[in-house]
Write a protein that holds these residues in place. Structure first.
Motif, PDB file in Angstrom:
ATOM      1  N   LYS A 121       0.801  -1.233   0.000  1.00 55.13           N
ATOM      2  CA  LYS A 121       0.000   0.000   0.000  1.00 55.13           C
ATOM      3  C   LYS A 121       0.833   1.283   0.000  1.00 55.13           C
ATOM      4  N   GLN A 122       2.150   1.162  -0.061  1.00 49.97           N
ATOM      5  CA  GLN A 122       2.962   2.379  -0.047  1.00 49.97           C
ATOM      6  C   GLN A 122       3.350   2.748  -1.472  1.00 49.97           C
ATOM      7  N   MET A 123       3.010   3.952  -1.906  1.00 52.80           N
ATOM      8  CA  MET A 123       3.392   4.383  -3.250  1.00 52.80           C
ATOM      9  C   MET A 123       4.557   5.353  -3.166  1.00 52.80           C
ATOM     10  N   MET A 124       5.284   5.462  -4.268  1.00 48.63           N
ATOM     11  CA  MET A 124       6.287   6.517  -4.334  1.00 48.63           C
ATOM     12  C   MET A 124       5.550   7.842  -4.436  1.00 48.63           C
ATOM     13  N   PRO A 125       6.228   8.958  -4.163  1.00 48.66           N
ATOM     14  CA  PRO A 125       5.534  10.235  -4.278  1.00 48.66           C
ATOM     15  C   PRO A 125       5.087  10.476  -5.715  1.00 48.66           C
ATOM     16  N   TYR A 126       3.830  10.869  -5.896  1.00 46.46           N
ATOM     17  CA  TYR A 126       3.381  11.182  -7.251  1.00 46.46           C
ATOM     18  C   TYR A 126       4.121  12.419  -7.735  1.00 46.46           C
ATOM     19  N   GLY A 127       4.453  12.424  -9.007  1.00 47.53           N
ATOM     20  CA  GLY A 127       5.287  13.478  -9.578  1.00 47.53           C
ATOM     21  C   GLY A 127       6.737  13.045  -9.682  1.00 47.53           C
ATOM     22  N   ALA A 128       7.113  12.005  -8.929  1.00 53.91           N
ATOM     23  CA  ALA A 128       8.501  11.544  -8.925  1.00 53.91           C
ATOM     24  C   ALA A 128       8.890  10.941 -10.273  1.00 53.91           C
TER      25      ALA A 128
END
Ligand code: 4AZ
Length: 251
Positions: A121-128
């Motif tokens: 459930k952990q995503m990288m920061p969007y925009g990365a």
């Protein structure tokens, strides 16, 4: 991969290439453990028989053989997600268990190595900026169907919500929560046909994590049409259940 640049296999050593026997190159994949390759369910549209596939690791070029680098495998298990929906690509994820002619799984070398799976459930920061790689089409106009050599490029991650709101809201295929998007700011770099099943990785604390599986998109490198990726962190339990492996953060 449209745009981007050639990538030696040593810089993406988890990239697998999946061949359909007698047919040739089919899809990309990612080595997540020595015996397991993660890929897209839609790669198995034409055959769900494990005997029909050969998997290579450490391959620089899809139609050259370099025995000093590559490792070849047969498939001992082919698991397509039970709830894969071919109409909208929901749950576009599959696992292959691999073994070589000596009964061994992948051997770690400079050209073959596993990637890390991120925590559930952990995503990288969007925009990365994320990296995608594959042997797929290099342009839509070129006659050449696939790239001879492995390529890679950067794309920026876009959440499912923002992607639906800004780009795919009126599309015939709606996005689900098992997907996210990624695009380059110029729309000139993208995944394309033949890259499916391959990795979208993001570096965190010096390690490469697999966050996305190249899945679909409306055309390639087209303005306002990001690439769509399977959200790997929604499938930690599914992966653990089918592989029997529970911790992947080792690389
Ligand atoms: C394909 O046909 C495909 N631009 C993969 C990725 C994208 C489009 C098509 C994304 O496998």
């Amino acid at each position: 991969i449209i745009g981007g640049y050639r990538s030696p296999i040593e810089s993406q050593p988890w990239v697998a290439s999946i061949f359909r026997k007698k047919r040739g190159f089919d899809c990309g994949g990612t080595l997540i453990a020595p015996c397991w390759v993660l890929t897209a369910a839609h790669c198995f549209l034409y055959s769900q028989r494990k005997e029909d596939y050969t998997v290579y690791l450490g391959k620089n070029a899809i139609n050259e053989t370099d025995l000093s680098k590559e490792q070849m495998f047969t498939v001992t298990k082919l698991m397509i997600h039970e709830r894969y929906e071919s109409e909208n690509y929901n749950n576009d994820i599959a696992l292959l268990q691999i073994v070589n002619s000596k009964g061994q799984c992948a051997q770690r070398t400079s050209s073959v190595r596993t990637v890390c799976l991120p925590p559930a459930k952990q995503m990288m920061p969007y925009g990365a900026a994320c990296k995608i790689s594959g042997y797929g089409r290099v342009s839509l106009s070129s006659e050449l169907k696939y790239s001879q050599y492995l390529k890679e490029t950067y794309v920026n991650a876009i959440s499912q919500i923002a992607c639906d709101r800004d780009y795919y809201g009126k599309h015939e295929i709606p996005l689900t929560d098992n997907m996210f998007c990624a695009a380059s700011p110029t729309w000139k770099e993208d995944a394309c046909q033949g890259d499916s099943g391959g990795p979208l990785v993001y570096e965190q604390n010096g390690r490469m994590f697999l966050f996305g599986i190249i899945s679909w998109g409306d055309q390639c490198a087209t303005e306002l049409k990001p690439g769509v990726y399977t959200k790997v962190t929604n499938y930690n339990k599914w992966i653990a259940k089918h592989t029997g492996l529970h911790s992947f953060t080792t690389g």
